[in-house]
Design an enzyme around this catalytic site. Structure first.
Site, PDB file in Angstrom:
ATOM      1  N   GLU A 232       1.656  -8.700   9.569  1.00 26.91           N
ATOM      2  CA  GLU A 232       2.078  -7.596  10.424  1.00 26.91           C
ATOM      3  C   GLU A 232       1.550  -7.856  11.827  1.00 26.91           C
ATOM      4  O   GLU A 232       0.621  -8.637  12.015  1.00 26.91           O
ATOM      5  CB  GLU A 232       1.513  -6.270   9.906  1.00 26.91           C
ATOM      6  CG  GLU A 232      -0.007  -6.206   9.958  1.00 26.91           C
ATOM      7  CD  GLU A 232      -0.517  -4.942  10.621  1.00 26.91           C
ATOM      8  OE1 GLU A 232       0.251  -4.302  11.343  1.00 26.91           O
ATOM      9  OE2 GLU A 232      -1.688  -4.615  10.421  1.00 26.91           O
TER      10      GLU A 232
ATOM     11  N   ASP B 136       6.182   4.184   4.823  1.00 24.79           N
ATOM     12  CA  ASP B 136       7.000   3.138   5.432  1.00 24.79           C
ATOM     13  C   ASP B 136       6.865   1.813   4.669  1.00 24.79           C
ATOM     14  O   ASP B 136       7.431   0.808   5.058  1.00 24.79           O
ATOM     15  CB  ASP B 136       6.688   2.964   6.923  1.00 24.79           C
ATOM     16  CG  ASP B 136       5.240   2.654   7.186  1.00 24.79           C
ATOM     17  OD1 ASP B 136       4.404   2.945   6.304  1.00 24.79           O
ATOM     18  OD2 ASP B 136       4.921   2.136   8.265  1.00 24.79           O
ATOM     19  N   HIS B 137       6.075   1.829   3.600  1.00 22.10           N
ATOM     20  CA  HIS B 137       5.986   0.642   2.755  1.00 22.10           C
ATOM     21  C   HIS B 137       6.429   0.899   1.322  1.00 22.10           C
ATOM     22  O   HIS B 137       6.654  -0.031   0.574  1.00 22.10           O
ATOM     23  CB  HIS B 137       4.564   0.081   2.772  1.00 22.10           C
ATOM     24  CG  HIS B 137       4.208  -0.539   4.082  1.00 22.10           C
ATOM     25  ND1 HIS B 137       4.252  -1.891   4.295  1.00 22.10           N
ATOM     26  CD2 HIS B 137       3.837   0.008   5.260  1.00 22.10           C
ATOM     27  CE1 HIS B 137       3.911  -2.146   5.547  1.00 22.10           C
ATOM     28  NE2 HIS B 137       3.652  -1.014   6.155  1.00 22.10           N
TER      29      HIS B 137
ATOM     30  N   HIS C 298       6.868  -6.426  11.564  1.00 22.51           N
ATOM     31  CA  HIS C 298       6.242  -5.120  11.744  1.00 22.51           C
ATOM     32  C   HIS C 298       5.585  -5.008  13.119  1.00 22.51           C
ATOM     33  O   HIS C 298       4.404  -4.713  13.252  1.00 22.51           O
ATOM     34  CB  HIS C 298       5.179  -4.940  10.649  1.00 22.51           C
ATOM     35  CG  HIS C 298       4.969  -3.506  10.271  1.00 22.51           C
ATOM     36  ND1 HIS C 298       4.198  -2.675  11.016  1.00 22.51           N
ATOM     37  CD2 HIS C 298       5.418  -2.789   9.225  1.00 22.51           C
ATOM     38  CE1 HIS C 298       4.172  -1.489  10.427  1.00 22.51           C
ATOM     39  NE2 HIS C 298       4.912  -1.538   9.352  1.00 22.51           N
TER      40      HIS C 298
ATOM     41  N   HIS D 100       0.836  -1.201   0.000  1.00 20.52           N
ATOM     42  CA  HIS D 100       0.000   0.000   0.000  1.00 20.52           C
ATOM     43  C   HIS D 100       0.871   1.250   0.000  1.00 20.52           C
ATOM     44  O   HIS D 100       2.086   1.167   0.068  1.00 20.52           O
ATOM     45  CB  HIS D 100      -0.984  -0.004   1.168  1.00 20.52           C
ATOM     46  CG  HIS D 100      -0.341   0.028   2.521  1.00 20.52           C
ATOM     47  ND1 HIS D 100       0.173  -1.089   3.118  1.00 20.52           N
ATOM     48  CD2 HIS D 100      -0.123   1.047   3.379  1.00 20.52           C
ATOM     49  CE1 HIS D 100       0.673  -0.772   4.290  1.00 20.52           C
ATOM     50  NE2 HIS D 100       0.511   0.525   4.482  1.00 20.52           N
TER      51      HIS D 100
ATOM     52  N   HIS E 199       1.517   3.824   2.030  1.00 17.86           N
ATOM     53  CA  HIS E 199       2.183   4.501   3.144  1.00 17.86           C
ATOM     54  C   HIS E 199       3.691   4.511   2.925  1.00 17.86           C
ATOM     55  O   HIS E 199       4.253   3.553   2.416  1.00 17.86           O
ATOM     56  CB  HIS E 199       1.846   3.810   4.465  1.00 17.86           C
ATOM     57  CG  HIS E 199       0.529   4.247   5.011  1.00 17.86           C
ATOM     58  ND1 HIS E 199      -0.184   3.484   5.901  1.00 17.86           N
ATOM     59  CD2 HIS E 199      -0.207   5.349   4.790  1.00 17.86           C
ATOM     60  CE1 HIS E 199      -1.304   4.111   6.201  1.00 17.86           C
ATOM     61  NE2 HIS E 199      -1.340   5.238   5.536  1.00 17.86           N
TER      62      HIS E 199
ATOM     63  N   ASP F 194      -0.076  -4.154   5.724  1.00 14.02           N
ATOM     64  CA  ASP F 194      -0.892  -3.742   6.870  1.00 14.02           C
ATOM     65  C   ASP F 194      -2.332  -4.047   6.517  1.00 14.02           C
ATOM     66  O   ASP F 194      -2.760  -3.815   5.390  1.00 14.02           O
ATOM     67  CB  ASP F 194      -0.737  -2.244   7.132  1.00 14.02           C
ATOM     68  CG  ASP F 194       0.631  -1.936   7.722  1.00 14.02           C
ATOM     69  OD1 ASP F 194       1.363  -2.907   8.020  1.00 14.02           O
ATOM     70  OD2 ASP F 194       0.963  -0.757   7.865  1.00 14.02           O
TER      71      ASP F 194
ATOM     72  N   HIS G 273      -7.343  -1.256   5.773  1.00 17.83           N
ATOM     73  CA  HIS G 273      -6.257  -0.360   6.180  1.00 17.83           C
ATOM     74  C   HIS G 273      -6.328   1.010   5.502  1.00 17.83           C
ATOM     75  O   HIS G 273      -6.741   1.971   6.124  1.00 17.83           O
ATOM     76  CB  HIS G 273      -4.913  -1.027   5.943  1.00 17.83           C
ATOM     77  CG  HIS G 273      -3.779  -0.256   6.551  1.00 17.83           C
ATOM     78  ND1 HIS G 273      -3.695  -0.058   7.906  1.00 17.83           N
ATOM     79  CD2 HIS G 273      -2.719   0.370   5.990  1.00 17.83           C
ATOM     80  CE1 HIS G 273      -2.616   0.666   8.158  1.00 17.83           C
ATOM     81  NE2 HIS G 273      -2.004   0.942   7.021  1.00 17.83           N
TER      82      HIS G 273
END
Lengths: 642, 599
Positions: B202, B71-72, B413, B67, B69, B177, B156
């Site tokens: 996660e 951090d991904h 995670h 996705h 975000h 996530d 999410h």
């Protein structure tokens, strides 16, 4: 040879079989044929075979014994064997056939239960869905039998075990199964309360420490008398440490089934869960108390149907519950909903809820009034709601009365506007409460009594009759300000009289009714408007006489043979007597009667006397007194003509 | 026998997800995230682990982004353009649409505001996005002949997906996530019973079971409503994407339901673009939005308007969503300073705040803040905290495991201590092994792959003719010869195998002597043995031959008297290798001795 043809053939046989209900031997033959084809390699054929067996298989034990074929004997076993078929469609068909047998009255064996339980973990949703149904059927058949829990030595009732299993299915991957499971939960009323209460319990934790749910917190805050602050960051900080070993994240039991169901993604599931909650709560008051919080939460669902459903549910269980103040707060917040259906449903709910405190009542009233100003069209429904609210909680309303009526021990407060819907709403609440609380009227001020009288007439379905101490006609000091009031009443008076002028054109029945109504109206008017009282009373009395006369004449006394009218005779003579009395009253007791009116009165009296004469003429045997009376009457006619 | 390994980032840490999986010889990189906390090289994963063996493109078969975000996906341009990767990158359509906006925003902040060099450029982001292949939900994408991937819905954020990676019969599911409870704009994660060899999940909320979201929503709405009715202003600091949209929908529907008139504003910029995509990708949202879409797109807000700086001074009640979420800079802080003095106003923090930010300070109860220029700002407005988080809690994780039925679970995670607890639970309740590798640690999992073998038609027909109908779910014993040649497996009949390989046939015979105590004559003993066997082996043809021997199928039994002791008879049992099963059964039967019958 072709599987398709074969399947079609079996289908035809099925139809034939269902038509020939009275021929058991043919049906047995068909079942045998079906059993033979159960080993077919095509799922379609096996499907149809099972269907056929389900529909036609022998139900009564007596039939089975004369059948030579062993296969047909134990239909249940044959079907049960196909629970493990390789094709999911055949498995589904097998379960359906079993259900069919049940519907036709065959008592299923308990041994199937464990087989069915295995099917709950099937890969295919149709199979799971059908299996849930089968388990439900079995749990209704053998609720009390004991089943062991695998992996431990304990044993529990079958219905509890089944309940746990179906609860588990509420968090299934397929929503079809979830709906099915949630629906069936509602009808499992034999389940023990211990399991039932688990469905609402979802152990909360944060970083391995037990956390109280928001519901629990709200309850605590309420009982400690504080108001929810929610201002602190750590307000919901977890308190007690929990033992890591003791936490089961996925219980096989019923834990939190409804919590999941009510939070489901699909609204179909949520509605089913609400329905189930409703049914279970109706049969268990303690459960009703517990599920209240969750139902109240559902009032804020994003889908209107769900909200509506949960309000209706709440209404159905409201006999068992009392709302806490914070819950009431949430419930009342929905009053501002822009959907009329929701608001009306909520009004109905409020009609039959129990509130625990006087603050609650006050809150409800305030919110309802807010609703009234925002949506004036809700007037009727709000008044009705307040009527029930008042009559259910007289003792809670009592301490609120001075505040609501804004009376003051020393000062007279201005009289509120009678046409204000909000004021009417308050009065409706108070009057209904006063009905069963005799001390309340003492707190009323003078104008309240007057308003009562008015409301009792204009909204008689909302205001109950009250026994007011020393109810007096408080004639307000006659002042010039009264004149504007006169107009409508006078108009009313004239209107009612005009109606009476048209009397001749009506049929006798209609005449009577109209007269009765007019008389009632006039009497009421007389009570309300003291300055018009004389006029109204006078007219009413006159009309009363007229009515009596018409009634008496209707009997057609003079046509009836003497022995028959003895009874009517009494009636007629009484009527005549009364008319005479009233006419004298009219003539002498009212001031300012004009000569024309006096003449009318005399005319009426004359008619009454004529009636009296006829009555006596028919009843008295002798001729002498009659002559005397006739003479007297003629004299009177003469004097009248003058 | 395949192994999976965990590469550069992620592991027991929140932020910077980057996992490397080797499955049956294929290498797949899952997510390519960055760490928000660092401003130096540590913010990106360390790709030297891969590059030491050559180029990235040669090593990796594909990259999958779950996705949008950061951090991904934050390190994606760095990875593909600066380190160099030309292979395919897979992500869902919404992710592909929104990802570049976020990356560009992030780049602007780091380069333009903080003045950093050695960072990826706008062009790099564009080039990187050209390598992206978009996938649909439940669409099976064939990366190459053996490797295939499939996306599942994950909740999410918009476009978040879980991916199943499959090579042959071995498979891995990576969740990214996900959220198992639906919210106001997205549905719940869902997966079928795909029974993967490994589920990589996660575990942000490994030790938390959350309360019903309804209470939270209700509290939130009530607070906003009360403040607005009082005539106060509500400030909600949010990050541009994700929660912001959920809260917008929540307030929008509430306003609609309650017929409220107070204006709601949304600070402009990034959000407008993002809202546009939310409007487009209606199919990725929840049931309610999808259903009402026909009448009205829920993301076309009726009550929510764009914010202008001048509006902050307007009198009367209003609600404002402003970025960023932690009140550390930008518009949200400006508005906060304007409104802080009035006790009628309220600020609602919908998420976590990092230590040191204004958000954290006011949440911990500080009422006097020192701003730049030694100004002291007195906070009189009400401060509320609301947690709206879209990760699966412990129950949700367990539920997903139940749905997917994996053979192994691997947790990433999350925090090590919390994961330990969850690991224990998973092992206890599902009886599957569970792993939780640290950063940079490699975990190897052995699988039991089933190997497909070609069978010759002749052999299959012959074997099925012997047995009953084939039952698909049950294993079946077959006789044949397995030929492993040129990386292929074939099952053929022995004769054919001999012919193909040019070998002569050898016979293998087993013989066995069984001693029996029997004083009678030899032929009488034989007769007794014959009757005994005939009684037991009803399904086999047992024959008494005229030469005094017995045959059971093709097994030969002969009896002779012992040379020394006449009372002991020796039974000679002889069978070929093919009859091993029956032969050994027969010997064990005879060893038990004959029944003591008098006849």
């Amino acid at each position: 040879e072709s599987h398709q043809v074969l399947a079609q053939l079996l289908d035809t046989l099925l139809v034939i079989g269902t038509k020939l209900t009275e021929n058991p031997s043919v049906r047995m033959r068909l079942v045998e044929v079906a059993c033979k084809h159960l080993t077919d390699s095509s799922h379609g054929v096996r499907n149809k075979c099972l269907q056929l067996i389900g529909c036609l298989g022998p139900v009564e034990k007596g039939v089975a014994k004369e059948v030579e074929s062993q296969a047909a004997k134990d239909v249940q076993k044959i079907i049960g064997d196909h629970f493990n078929d390789q094709d999911p469609r055949v498995r589904t068909a097998a379960i359906k056939a079993m259900l069919q047998l049940h519907e036709r009255g065959l008592k299923l064996q308990q041994a199937i239960y464990s087989q069915a339980c295995k099917l709950l973990a099937d890969d295919y949703e149709q199979v799971r869905s059908a299996a849930v149904q089968l388990i439900w059927v079995l749990s209704q058949l053998y609720p009390e039998s004991i089943v062991p829990i695998p992996s431990s030595n304990e044993e529990i009732r079958l219905v509890d075990d089944a309940f746990g299993k179906i609860c588990h299915m509420v968090s299934d991957g397929s929503w079809v199964v979830r709906v099915q499971a949630a629906k069936l939960l509602g009808s499992m009323q034999q389940v023990s309360s211990h399991f039932l209460e688990q469905t609402l319990d979802k152990k909360l934790m944060s970083d391995l420490r037990r956390k109280r749910t928001a519901h629990e917190r709200a309850k605590e805050l309420y009982s400690s008398g504080e108001f929810s602050s929610g201002r602190k960051w750590g307000d919901d900080a977890p308190k007690e440490e929990i033992d890591t070993g003791a936490v089961n994240l996925i219980e096989s039991g019923a834990c939190g089934a409804f919590v999941h169901g009510l939070e489901d993604e699909m609204y179909e599931v949520r509605i089913a869960a609400v329905e189930a909650l409703c049914m279970l709560a109706q049969s268990s008051p303690s459960f009703a108390e517990k599920c209240l919080d969750f139902l109240v939460d559902m009032f804020n669902d994003e889908i209107e149907e769900v909200r509506l459903q949960s309000i209706h549910t709440m209404r159905k269980i409201s006999n068992n519950i009392t709302l806490r103040e914070d819950q009431l707060d949430t419930v009342l917040a929905v009053l501002e909903d822009s959907s009329r259906d929701i608001r009306e449903a909520l009004h109905e709910l409020l009609c039959c809820t129990n509130v625990s405190t006087k603050e609650g009542i006050h809150l409800a009233l305030v919110e309802l009034l807010k609703n009234l100003t925002k949506y004036p069209t809700d007037r009727e429904s709000i008044w009705k709601c307040l009527k029930f609210l008042g009559s259910r909680h007289p003792t809670l309303v009592l301490p609120l009365v001075p505040e609501l009526l804004s009376t003051h021990p020393f000062f007279d407060t201005p009289e509120p506007d009678m046409d204000d819907p909000a004021y009417i709403a308050v009065l409706v609440l108070i009057f209904n409460a006063a009905k069963s609380c005799p001390t309340m009227p003492a707190l009323f001020s003078d104008h309240t009594f007057r308003h009562y009288a008015y409301l009792r007439d204009s909204l008689s379905h909302l205001v109950p009759p009250l026994r007011l101490p020393g109810r007096k006609l408080v004639s307000s000091p006659v002042s010039p300000s009264i004149t504007p009031h006169e107009d409508p009443s006078q108009q009313f008076l004239h209107q009612s009289l005009e109606r009476v002028y048209n009397l001749q054109h009506l049929d006798p029945q209609g005449i009577q009714e109209l007269l009765e109504f007019t008389i009632r109206d006039l009497q009421r008017l007389g009570e309300l408007q003291s300055e018009l009282a004389g006029m109204a009373d006078f007219t009413a009395t006159y009309l009363q006489c007229q009515l009596l006369l018409i009634k008496a004449l209707q009997e057609k006394l003079w046509n009836v043979a003497a022995p028959l009218y003895l009874k009517q005779n009494a009636l007629a003579s009484a009527a005549a007597k009364q008319i005479l009395e009233e006419t004298y009253k009219m003539e002498f007791m009212y001031s300012g009667v004009e000569s024309r009116q006096v003449v009318i009165i005399h005319h009426m009296r004359l008619q009454a006397k004529a009636l009296q004469l006829i009555v006596t003429a028919r009843t008295t045997r002798g001729v002498e007194p009659l002559f005397g009376m006739c003479e007297k009457f003629l004299q009177e006619v003469d004097s009248f003509q003058r | 026998l395949s192994f999976f390994c965990l590469g550069p980032g992620a592991g027991q840490d929140v932020g910077r997800s980057c996992i490397l999986v080797s499955i049956a010889g294929k290498n797949v990189m899952l997510d390519c995230g960055m760490h928000m906390g660092y401003n130096d090289d540590r913010r990106f994963p360390d790709f030297s682990y891969i590059t030491q063996n050559g180029r990235l493109t040669d090593f990796l078969d594909c990259v999958i982004i779950s996705h949008f975000h950061l951090d991904h996906c934050g390190a994606l341009p760095y990875f593909s353009e600066m380190v160099g990767y030309d292979g395919p990158i897979y992500m869902t359509h919404p992710t592909k649409a929104i990802c570049p906006i976020l990356l560009e925003d992030y780049r602007k902040i780091t380069v333009d505001k903080k003045g950093e060099t050695n960072f990826f450029t706008s062009q790099m982001i564009k080039d990187c996005m050209k390598k992206v292949v978009a996938v649909h939900l439940h669409q099976t994408v064939q990366v190459d002949e053996e490797l295939e991937i499939k996306a599942y819905y994950a909740g999410h954020v918009l476009g978040a997906a879980m991916f199943q990676i499959k090579v042959g019969c071995e498979s891995v599911v990576y969740t990214g996530d996900y959220n198992m409870t639906p919210d106001r704009h997205l549905g719940a994660a869902w997966i079928d019973k795909c029974r993967p060899d490994l589920l990589i999940s996660e575990s942000t909320y490994a030790t938390t079971i959350r309360d019903s979201k309804r209470c939270r929503e209700r509290d939130f709405l009530k607070k906003v409503h009360e403040t607005v009715e009082r005539g106060g202003k509500v400030l909600i600091p949010v990050f541009a994407l994700g929660r912001a949209q959920e809260l917008c929908i929540l307030l929008e529907t509430f306003w609609e339901r309650m017929n409220l008139k107070a204006p709601i504003y949304f600070s402009t910029g990034l959000t407008e673009k993002a809202n546009h995509y939310y409007k487009l990708f209606i199919t990725w949202t929840n049931q309610k939005i999808r259903k009402t879409f026909v009448q009205r797109n829920m993301f076309e807000f009726k009550h929510i308007k764009a914010f202008d700086r001048a509006f902050a001074d307007n009198p009367g009640p209003m609600v404002v969503f402003a970025t960023p979420g932690m009140l550390h800079a930008g518009q949200s802080l400006q508005i906060f300073r304007k409104w802080a003095g009035n006790e009628k106003n309220m600020v609602i923090m919908p998420g976590y705040c990092v230590q040191g930010t204004v958000g954290h300070k006011i949440l911990s109860g500080q009422r006097k803040l020192e701003m730049e220029g030694r100004q002291i700002l007195e906070v009189k407005m009400q401060v509320e905290y609301m947690s709206f988080s879209a990760h699966a809690d412990a129950k949700g994780i367990m539920q997903l495991i139940r749905q997917a039925e994996p053979r192994n679970v691997l947790l990433v995670h999350g925090e090590a201590k919390k994961m330990e607890f969850l690991k224990q639970k998973i092992e206890q309740e599902f009886h599957v092994s569970c792993y939780m590798p640290a950063n940079g640690e490699t975990t190897t999992i052995f699988t039991n792959p089933s190997i497909p073998v070609d069978i010759s038609l002749g052999l299959l027909k012959r074997e099925t003719a012997i047995g009953l109908l084939p039952d698909v779910k049950k294993p079946k014993l077959m006789h044949g010869t397995l030929i492993m040649k040129d990386n292929s497996f074939r099952l053929v009949s022995p004769e054919q195998a001999l012919k193909e390989l040019g070998l002569a046939e050898h016979q293998l015979r087993f013989t066995c002597r069984v001693h029996i105590q029997d004083p009678r004559k030899e032929h009488e003993t034989v007769l007794r043995v014959y009757n005994h066997l005939k009684g037991i082996l009803k399904d086999y043809s047992v024959q008494h031959l005229p030469d005094g021997s017995i045959t059971v199928e093709s097994i030969l039994i002969q009896a002779t008297a012992h040379s020394e002791d006449q009372g002991t008879k020796v039974l000679l049992v002889s069978w070929t290798y093919q009859d091993e099963e029956l032969g050994s059964y027969l010997t064990s039967l005879l060893k038990k001795g004959l029944p003591q019958s008098t006849s």
